[in-house]
Motif scaffolding. Sequence first.
Motif, PDB file in Angstrom:
ATOM      1  N   GLU A  64     132.931  81.232  -8.225  1.00 16.10           N
ATOM      2  CA  GLU A  64     133.072  82.520  -8.894  1.00 16.10           C
ATOM      3  C   GLU A  64     131.734  83.078  -9.382  1.00 16.10           C
ATOM      4  N   SER A  65     130.693  82.277  -9.324  1.00 12.58           N
ATOM      5  CA  SER A  65     129.391  82.700  -9.840  1.00 12.58           C
ATOM      6  C   SER A  65     128.615  83.470  -8.775  1.00 12.58           C
ATOM      7  N   CYS A  66     127.466  84.010  -9.178  1.00  9.23           N
ATOM      8  CA  CYS A  66     126.571  84.633  -8.207  1.00  9.23           C
ATOM      9  C   CYS A  66     125.960  83.554  -7.326  1.00  9.23           C
ATOM     10  N   CYS A 111     128.458  92.681  -9.125  1.00 13.61           N
ATOM     11  CA  CYS A 111     127.785  91.928 -10.186  1.00 13.61           C
ATOM     12  C   CYS A 111     126.418  92.510 -10.561  1.00 13.61           C
ATOM     13  N   PHE A 112     125.951  93.527  -9.838  1.00 13.47           N
ATOM     14  CA  PHE A 112     124.642  94.160 -10.053  1.00 13.47           C
ATOM     15  C   PHE A 112     123.464  93.245  -9.725  1.00 13.47           C
ATOM     16  N   ASN A 113     123.730  92.075  -9.172  1.00 10.41           N
ATOM     17  CA  ASN A 113     122.667  91.144  -8.804  1.00 10.41           C
ATOM     18  C   ASN A 113     122.375  91.320  -7.309  1.00 10.41           C
ATOM     19  N   HIS A 114     121.270  91.972  -6.988  1.00  3.71           N
ATOM     20  CA  HIS A 114     120.967  92.313  -5.604  1.00  3.71           C
ATOM     21  C   HIS A 114     120.692  91.103  -4.724  1.00  3.71           C
ATOM     22  N   LYS A 115     120.373  89.959  -5.323  1.00  7.32           N
ATOM     23  CA  LYS A 115     120.139  88.743  -4.550  1.00  7.32           C
ATOM     24  C   LYS A 115     121.426  87.950  -4.320  1.00  7.32           C
ATOM     25  N   CYS A 116     122.517  88.395  -4.890  1.00  7.64           N
ATOM     26  CA  CYS A 116     123.790  87.674  -4.756  1.00  7.64           C
ATOM     27  C   CYS A 116     124.399  87.934  -3.380  1.00  7.64           C
ATOM     28  N   VAL A 117     124.890  86.863  -2.740  1.00  6.93           N
ATOM     29  CA  VAL A 117     125.547  86.995  -1.437  1.00  6.93           C
ATOM     30  C   VAL A 117     126.965  86.419  -1.466  1.00  6.93           C
ATOM     31  N   ASN A 118     127.519  86.224  -2.667  1.00  6.08           N
ATOM     32  CA  ASN A 118     128.897  85.748  -2.774  1.00  6.08           C
ATOM     33  C   ASN A 118     129.836  86.861  -2.313  1.00  6.08           C
ATOM     34  N   ASN A 131     126.450 104.985  -5.956  1.00  3.54           N
ATOM     35  CA  ASN A 131     125.692 105.609  -7.043  1.00  3.54           C
ATOM     36  C   ASN A 131     126.485 105.624  -8.352  1.00  3.54           C
ATOM     37  N   GLU A 132     127.793 105.683  -8.256  1.00  3.02           N
ATOM     38  CA  GLU A 132     128.622 105.668  -9.466  1.00  3.02           C
ATOM     39  C   GLU A 132     128.567 104.303 -10.170  1.00  3.02           C
ATOM     40  N   HIS A 133     128.500 103.261  -9.362  1.00  3.15           N
ATOM     41  CA  HIS A 133     128.546 101.904  -9.931  1.00  3.15           C
ATOM     42  C   HIS A 133     127.143 101.473 -10.363  1.00  3.15           C
ATOM     43  N   ARG A 134     126.779 101.850 -11.560  1.00  2.00           N
ATOM     44  CA  ARG A 134     125.451 101.552 -12.084  1.00  2.00           C
ATOM     45  C   ARG A 134     125.566 101.055 -13.521  1.00  2.00           C
ATOM     46  N   HIS A 135     124.458 100.544 -14.016  1.00  2.00           N
ATOM     47  CA  HIS A 135     124.431 100.132 -15.415  1.00  2.00           C
ATOM     48  C   HIS A 135     123.045 100.439 -15.975  1.00  2.00           C
ATOM     49  N   GLY A 136     123.010 100.682 -17.266  1.00  4.10           N
ATOM     50  CA  GLY A 136     121.735 100.980 -17.911  1.00  4.10           C
ATOM     51  C   GLY A 136     121.321 102.425 -17.734  1.00  4.10           C
ATOM     52  N   PRO A 137     120.269 102.845 -18.426  1.00  2.00           N
ATOM     53  CA  PRO A 137     119.808 104.225 -18.382  1.00  2.00           C
ATOM     54  C   PRO A 137     119.029 104.529 -17.106  1.00  2.00           C
ATOM     55  N   ASN A 195     132.812 103.488 -11.488  1.00  2.00           N
ATOM     56  CA  ASN A 195     131.998 103.170 -12.674  1.00  2.00           C
ATOM     57  C   ASN A 195     132.667 102.069 -13.494  1.00  2.00           C
ATOM     58  N   ASP A 196     132.653 100.858 -12.964  1.00  2.00           N
ATOM     59  CA  ASP A 196     133.388  99.738 -13.557  1.00  2.00           C
ATOM     60  C   ASP A 196     133.010  99.458 -15.011  1.00  2.00           C
ATOM     61  N   LEU A 197     131.722  99.473 -15.315  1.00  5.28           N
ATOM     62  CA  LEU A 197     131.290  99.108 -16.669  1.00  5.28           C
ATOM     63  C   LEU A 197     131.832 100.064 -17.724  1.00  5.28           C
ATOM     64  N   ASP A 198     131.953 101.332 -17.374  1.00  9.21           N
ATOM     65  CA  ASP A 198     132.478 102.300 -18.340  1.00  9.21           C
ATOM     66  C   ASP A 198     133.914 101.979 -18.733  1.00  9.21           C
ATOM     67  N   ARG A 199     134.612 101.281 -17.890  1.00  9.32           N
ATOM     68  CA  ARG A 199     136.036 100.987 -18.137  1.00  9.32           C
ATOM     69  C   ARG A 199     136.247  99.609 -18.752  1.00  9.32           C
ATOM     70  N   THR A 200     135.170  98.825 -18.844  1.00  9.83           N
ATOM     71  CA  THR A 200     135.321  97.464 -19.372  1.00  9.83           C
ATOM     72  C   THR A 200     134.371  97.132 -20.511  1.00  9.83           C
ATOM     73  N   GLN A 201     133.226  97.812 -20.562  1.00 10.70           N
ATOM     74  CA  GLN A 201     132.185  97.446 -21.527  1.00 10.70           C
ATOM     75  C   GLN A 201     132.369  98.195 -22.837  1.00 10.70           C
ATOM     76  N   PRO A 202     132.306  97.513 -23.973  1.00 12.75           N
ATOM     77  CA  PRO A 202     132.433  98.185 -25.278  1.00 12.75           C
ATOM     78  C   PRO A 202     131.228  99.085 -25.555  1.00 12.75           C
ATOM     79  N   THR A 203     131.439 100.096 -26.364  1.00 11.43           N
ATOM     80  CA  THR A 203     130.351 101.018 -26.683  1.00 11.43           C
ATOM     81  C   THR A 203     129.421 100.401 -27.725  1.00 11.43           C
ATOM     82  N   THR A 204     128.313 101.095 -27.959  1.00  6.38           N
ATOM     83  CA  THR A 204     127.328 100.638 -28.935  1.00  6.38           C
ATOM     84  C   THR A 204     127.919 100.613 -30.344  1.00  6.38           C
TER      85      THR A 204
END
Length: 205
Positions: A64-66, A111-118, A131-137, A195-204
């Motif tokens: 299940e990991s990267c 997972c946002f990890n570009h080196k991941c091949v799982n 482009n929708e699936h991003r994280h950070g500013p 935009n997965d993170l917007d639906r799962t990640q808590p706000t500041t």
Amino acid sequence: MRNIQPKGCGFQVIVRRNYTSIYCHTFRKLKDAIKARNKIESENRLTTIDDHFWTYVDRSNGPESCWEWKGSTVKGYGRFNTARGYFLAHRYSYEAAFGPIPANTLIDHICFNHKCVNPKHLRPASNMQNNEHRHGPNRNNRSSGIRGVTWDKNRKQWSVKVMHCYHCYNAGRFNSLRDAEQAAINLRNKLMTFNDLDRTQPTTK
């Protein structure tokens, strides 16, 4: 004695008395044997390439990991070199698990990890979905550190803007950074689907 090309036979056969069918049958058996050998060699080559690929992958943290690519990279993505050229490692892994990738389709890292091949961390996506699936500013956002939120020096407030399909959508200005972030999330949830993170990640907080 004459030369003929029997139907279904890729070889020229010399007709001499009643030997035509014998020669043709012999050559057909030879063609079948060559095809069978080439098929086995091709499968062996593919197996060898596949085995070679996984020697560059770290799967030690479990299924299940990267799975980190340890070979060469290009622009942060794993690069797999073969005699036929090079492939992006995550695309090779996805095809090995699920089959050919449709034309004009990107493979998105959940997972946002570009080196991941799982393969479990990969999914097909259009350019817009990717482009929708991003994280950070954005790279030019050094004020809030939050996607879609920047500091308006003139108004002394947090400004919320969301880019989608080459259009800029304005959600207004806010005194609270948390309120501004939530407004950006709400607007992206309205406009986007990947935009997965917007639906799962808590706000500041």
